[in-house]
Design a protein around this motif. Sequence first.
Motif, mmCIF file in Angstrom:
data_model
loop_
_atom_site.group_PDB
_atom_site.id
_atom_site.type_symbol
_atom_site.label_atom_id
_atom_site.label_comp_id
_atom_site.label_asym_id
_atom_site.label_seq_id
_atom_site.Cartn_x
_atom_site.Cartn_y
_atom_site.Cartn_z
ATOM 1 N N THR A 10 11.895 4.079 29.882
ATOM 2 C CA THR A 10 11.026 4.778 28.932
ATOM 3 C C THR A 10 9.607 4.856 29.462
ATOM 4 O OG1 THR A 10 12.401 3.971 27.126
ATOM 5 C CG2 THR A 10 10.225 4.796 26.545
ATOM 6 N N ALA A 52 9.562 7.474 32.201
ATOM 7 C CA ALA A 52 9.655 8.815 31.612
ATOM 8 C C ALA A 52 8.316 9.226 31.006
ATOM 9 C CB ALA A 52 10.752 8.851 30.555
ATOM 10 N N ASN A 53 7.615 8.276 30.411
ATOM 11 C CA ASN A 53 6.297 8.551 29.847
ATOM 12 C C ASN A 53 5.319 8.979 30.942
ATOM 13 O OD1 ASN A 53 4.293 8.649 27.845
ATOM 14 N ND2 ASN A 53 3.701 6.539 28.235
ATOM 15 N N GLU A 54 5.326 8.287 32.059
ATOM 16 C CA GLU A 54 4.449 8.649 33.168
ATOM 17 C C GLU A 54 4.841 9.997 33.767
ATOM 18 O OE1 GLU A 54 4.441 5.420 35.925
ATOM 19 O OE2 GLU A 54 3.679 4.007 34.435
ATOM 20 N N ARG A 55 6.135 10.241 33.852
ATOM 21 C CA ARG A 55 6.622 11.515 34.387
ATOM 22 C C ARG A 55 6.193 12.681 33.488
ATOM 23 N NH1 ARG A 55 11.524 9.778 35.248
ATOM 24 N NH2 ARG A 55 12.331 10.480 33.249
ATOM 25 N N THR A 56 6.218 12.457 32.188
ATOM 26 C CA THR A 56 5.775 13.481 31.249
ATOM 27 C C THR A 56 4.288 13.746 31.406
ATOM 28 O OG1 THR A 56 7.498 12.822 29.700
ATOM 29 C CG2 THR A 56 5.681 14.104 28.808
ATOM 30 N N ALA A 110 3.697 15.916 34.343
ATOM 31 C CA ALA A 110 4.021 17.313 34.052
ATOM 32 C C ALA A 110 2.856 17.992 33.328
ATOM 33 C CB ALA A 110 5.292 17.406 33.225
ATOM 34 N N TYR A 111 2.250 17.293 32.373
ATOM 35 C CA TYR A 111 1.061 17.837 31.704
ATOM 36 C C TYR A 111 -0.061 18.050 32.721
ATOM 37 C CZ TYR A 111 2.486 17.279 26.796
ATOM 38 O OH TYR A 111 3.087 17.404 25.575
ATOM 39 N N GLY A 117 -1.952 15.649 27.110
ATOM 40 C CA GLY A 117 -1.096 14.804 27.937
ATOM 41 C C GLY A 117 -1.604 13.370 28.015
ATOM 42 N N ARG A 173 -1.041 11.643 24.664
ATOM 43 C CA ARG A 173 0.376 11.316 24.490
ATOM 44 C C ARG A 173 0.763 10.108 25.350
ATOM 45 N NH1 ARG A 173 5.423 12.675 23.226
ATOM 46 N NH2 ARG A 173 6.970 12.932 24.856
ATOM 47 N N LEU A 174 0.254 10.054 26.579
ATOM 48 C CA LEU A 174 0.527 8.919 27.454
ATOM 49 C C LEU A 174 0.055 7.620 26.814
ATOM 50 C CD1 LEU A 174 1.280 7.902 30.442
ATOM 51 C CD2 LEU A 174 -1.183 8.030 30.805
#
Length: 87
Positions: A18, A21-25, A28-29, A70, A73-74
């Motif tokens: 998780t 995935a948070n860092e990957r998101t 992307a931002y 982004g 959200r992170l």
Amino acid sequence: MSEKATLITRDILAIERTRLANERTFLAYFRTAVVFLSAGFAILEMAALEEIRPLGWFLLALSPIILSVGTARLIYVRKHIKKFYQL
């Protein structure tokens, strides 16, 4: 029920997935913000694209907004992960 349950390996790995995935998101931002920023500059600098100049300004204005969403959200997800799962 004041005792914290001990996490098993499967749960620890799920939390780590998780986090990744948070860092990957966030990346992307960040990538989207950089693309919008560079596209906005390109549109503003090219004389052939004079008719879509407002789009360039729009992309330049949208880029920091996307980056701040982004980042927010992170931080939000990171805080919730730490709040519920103290490792």
